[in-house]
Enzyme design. Structure first.
Site, PDB file in Angstrom:
ATOM      1  NE  ARG A  15       9.506   8.225   4.261  1.00  0.00           N
ATOM      2  CZ  ARG A  15      10.525   8.222   3.428  1.00  0.00           C
ATOM      3  NH1 ARG A  15      10.318   8.042   2.126  1.00  0.00           N
ATOM      4  NH2 ARG A  15      11.768   8.383   3.855  1.00  0.00           N
ATOM      5  CB  SER A  27       6.823  12.291  -1.895  1.00  0.00           C
ATOM      6  OG  SER A  27       7.649  11.304  -1.307  1.00  0.00           O
ATOM      7  CB  ALA A  51      13.548  11.254   3.582  1.00  0.00           C
ATOM      8  CB  CYS A  52      12.045  11.223  -2.023  1.00  0.00           C
ATOM      9  SG  CYS A  52      13.011  12.741  -1.910  1.00  0.00           S
ATOM     10  CB  THR A  53       8.107   7.585  -1.192  1.00  0.00           C
ATOM     11  OG1 THR A  53       8.400   7.706   0.199  1.00  0.00           O
ATOM     12  CG2 THR A  53       7.586   6.184  -1.480  1.00  0.00           C
TER      13      THR A  53
END
Length: 350
Positions: free
Chosen positions: A229, A42, A24-26
């Site tokens: 997020r 991230s 899981a990233c942003t």
């Protein structure tokens, strides 16, 4: 809450509870004055993904690693990339200032492969963009012609199918989000597409953001879920002061990506799709600088692409070893610390 947005909000939360991806990233794009464009992301993962940094000169001959009809090309641009498991390009920027990032998307479904069309391993999806294009508009124009079929395979754990979506950004502030849903390529193209996270699909993320925009910054969702997020990053990237000084622009972008990071060591039985942030990166498109920081080291270092020899005649493939869980500390411009290495071997798809 408008009824359509309410339905999307509830459906998306239900989907997030049901899903269980490992990553899981942003990703966000900061649009500052004086052409201070910064892309930050991230990388969140439940275990070490064996990331190292690589320098690739232009002029490399590549194969799509997806079977007999793999697409082939010679790279037009040199790049600096962060690898995933040292078998794929997860993140990076080329010498023209085009950035590419891949993030997890559980809903991704790639086209069925008939064995005839040109094909590309998902491990090379981002690298193909960095090798071939200088701008987002140029990349989108090529992708709209669907020059290849993206093929995927299991991750090195042998159990988890790689399901990703791709973001692109460039020195003009232009952005594109590329997804495959139900076997169909979907592209969102424009400066307004500054933020991307994971589930749900990007169109639903936009709908959720519309709801929260009506509420404003007085109450932002605070969990580590992808939808939350997305909302926080979208709010802060528009709310922070737009800095004309490049260093302050980078600081603003990195501070936002830290705000939406997941604390190191966090695990949850109830939310297996929430994973610790392993590392963060930022691209200063104007100055052609790639910033990198690991959760296990106390400082941010960078790679100035202007100091790298990307020429096909004298440029060399080089690698910066980051160590287990990226625990080796570097400081300042780390371009000098890269060591000549054999070319990265991208994951093939049979």
């Amino acid at each position: 809450m408008p009824s359509r947005l309410a339905r999307l909000f509830c459906l998306s939360l239900a989907g997030l509870v049901a899903a269980g991806p490992a990553l899981a990233c942003t990703r966000l794009v900061y649009l500052g004055p004086e052409s201070n464009i910064v892309t930050a992301r991230s990388m969140d993962w439940k275990t070490d993904i064996l990331t190292n940094l690589w320098i690739f000169p232009r002029g490399a001959t590549r194969n799509g690693e997806a079977g007999p009809n793999s697409v082939s090309w010679t790279s037009k641009y040199g790049s600096v990339i962060a690898s995933g498991f040292d078998i794929s390009t997860a993140d990076g920027v080329n010498e023209a200032g085009l950035a590419a990032n891949v993030l997890w998307l559980t809903e991704a479904a790639y086209p069925a492969y008939d064995g005839k069309a040109p094909a590309l391993s998902i491990a090379l999806w981002a690298q193909y963009m960095l090798d071939n294009f200088a701008t987002v508009a140029e990349a989108v124009a090529a992708l709209e012609k669907q020059p290849f079929v993206v093929r995927t395979a299991n991750l090195p754990d042998g159990e988890t199918l790689a399901t990703l979506h791709l973001s692109l950004s460039d020195p003009t502030g232009d952005s594109a989000i590329v997804e495959y849903l139900d076997g169909r390529q979907v592209i969102h193209h424009g400066r307004q597409y500054q933020v991307m996270t994971n589930s749900p699909s990007f169109d639903q993320q936009l709908a959720l953001a519309s709801y929260w925009q009506e509420i404003g910054g007085a109450m932002l969702p605070g969990t580590n879920r992808a939808a939350d997020r997305f909302v926080r990053a979208s709010y802060y990237v528009g709310a922070v002061a737009q800095q004309p000084e490049p260093d302050k622009a980078v600081a603003a972008a990195i501070s936002i990506i830290r705000n939406v990071s997941v604390p190191y060591g966090l695990t949850s039985v109830d939310a297996p799709y929430v994973s610790s942030t392993r590392w963060r990166s930022a691209v200063d498109h104007k100055r052609r600088i790639y910033f990198f920081e690991s959760a296990l080291t106390p400082n941010t270092f960078w790679v100035d692409l202007k100091q790298i020899d990307f020429s096909p005649a004298t440029g060399k493939v080089k690698k910066l070893e980051l160590g287990p869980s990226q625990d080796i500390t570097y400081d300042g411009d780390a371009a000098k610390d890269f060591k000549e290495a054999a070319p990265l071997r991208f994951m093939g798809v049979e």
